[in-house]
Design an enzyme around this catalytic site. Sequence first.
Site: not given
Length: 332
Positions: A1-3, A19, A219
Amino acid sequence: MCTRILWNTNGLAVLVGRTMDWPESTDPVLTVFPQGLKRDGGKLVGHTVAGDNPLKWTSRFGSLVTTIYGGGTVDGLNERGLGAHMLYLDETDLGPGDPNKPALQIALWIQYLLDSAETVAEALDLLDTFQLVMVEMRGFRATVHVALEDASGDSAIIEYVDGERRVHHERKYTVMTNEPAFDEQLRLLEQQVQKVRSLGHDQPSSEVPLPGNVNAVDRFQRAAYFSALLPKPANERQAVAGILAVTRNASVPFGAPYRTGRFDVYNTEYRTVCDLTDKRYFFELATSPNLLWTELDRFDLSPGAPVMALNPDSIDLAGDVSGQFAQVEAPF
C-alpha cells in the site's frame, strides 16, 4: 500500500518520506543511473509489453532510485531535485489507449519523468506526450498513482480514475496514501477535522482522537496531523529525524490486519526519505535496525558513466553507503 509525506515548510530542506507496504519482498535495489542512457518504454524485464510504438528516450538527468522486481522504478530523485514516488491505487483505470501516442509501460512511468524533467511543472507538461500501458509484475497489476515534488517545494498527485487523468497540483498537497482517490481522501480529512472540532478540540493535544488503524484513510489522517506539528529543525539531522518519525508512525507493523482478500497483511517493507535540497537519499529496511543513506553528488552522472547499484538487504550496511555501490548492467 504505502504512505508519502512531504515536508516543504521547515525552511531548511525539502524532504519527503515514504513507506513501501507490500505483502512480499519487492526485491528493492538502490540504483544510480547516469545521464545519456537509452531507454525503451515498451520493455518489461526484456519482454515487449507496449506494442509497436514504444516511447524511447535518452536520459537527460542522472537519478538515484529504488527499483521494484528488477522491472521498474518505484521511488527516487534526480540530480535537479525532482522526487517521484509510485503508490498503489486499486481504483486506477488508464482508459482506452491512444495509438497516436508512444506507449510507456507503467513501471517505468516515474523513471521517464526523473530522466526528463527538472521540476514538477516540467514533469506535468510531459504527461500528454505518451500513453501509459498497464503491466503485471509477479502476478500483481501495477495499479498505481504518482506523487511528485521538487526542490522548490512544489507538489503534485497524478491519478487515472474512471479512464481519466486527474492532477492535483499545489504545494499544500503533502500527504498521499492509497484508496480512495485523492479528492475523496481530502474530503474525508476535512470531515475528520470538523468532527474533532465538534468535540471541542480546537488545538492539537494528546487528547485529540486520531484514527489508529492501518488502512489508507487512517494513515492519511495521522500523517496529515503529525506532519503539521513537526517543530522547526536546527539542522538536516533533526529534519530527517522529524520526517522519519512521522513516516514510521504511518508504517504498518508486521502482523497488523489490513483487509481480507488476496492478502491479509501488507506490512511495511521499507521506508525512504528524499532530501531534495542536498540530494541525499535515506533508506530503512523494516527487517534491519540500520538507516542507510546515499549522496547522489558523489557519483559520476555524466554520459557514459556506469550504472551503480546496491542491494540494501544486509545487516552490515549502515550510515553513508555511497562508497559501497558496484557497477552493474542497466536493469532497464
